[in-house]
Design a protein around this motif. Sequence first.
Motif: not given
Length: 150
Positions: A19, A23, A31
């Motif tokens: 993640e 990101k 997202e």
Amino acid sequence: MTRVLFVCTGNTCRSPMAEAILKSKEIPGVEVKSVGVFASEGQSASTYATEVLSDHGIQHNHSSRPLLKEDVDWATHIFTMTEGHKGAILQLYPHAKDKISTLKEFVLDDNNNRDVIDPFGGTKDTYLETFQELKDLIDKLADKLSKHEK
């Protein structure tokens, strides 16, 4: 909008690193979240996962979460760290089969080993090895997602 959900076991090692890496690429229209198939609520990422991310200039505040139906419904792509995670999700949410794959299955042509190394309980070097594997996979994933978003 592309919504990526990374899934591992406890949501303290692999999926939070994945993640954080994705990101950090700041891809417009993407997202990212992470959960665990056997996660408890509210644990921080493991110390070595946080240190290895920080060593690579990636800061990530993390709180573990178990996989819920809302997460499955939210995601456009669900990437698991192992075939076992994929199978567990498919048993619970068979309606989502078209958006679930292992991360390796989605980005590589190699169908032999679809599992990402589990660093849990290992040394910082083990976490670094997992980070590098995830970074290489997510670099390829980011290319695919960037092309998809255009």
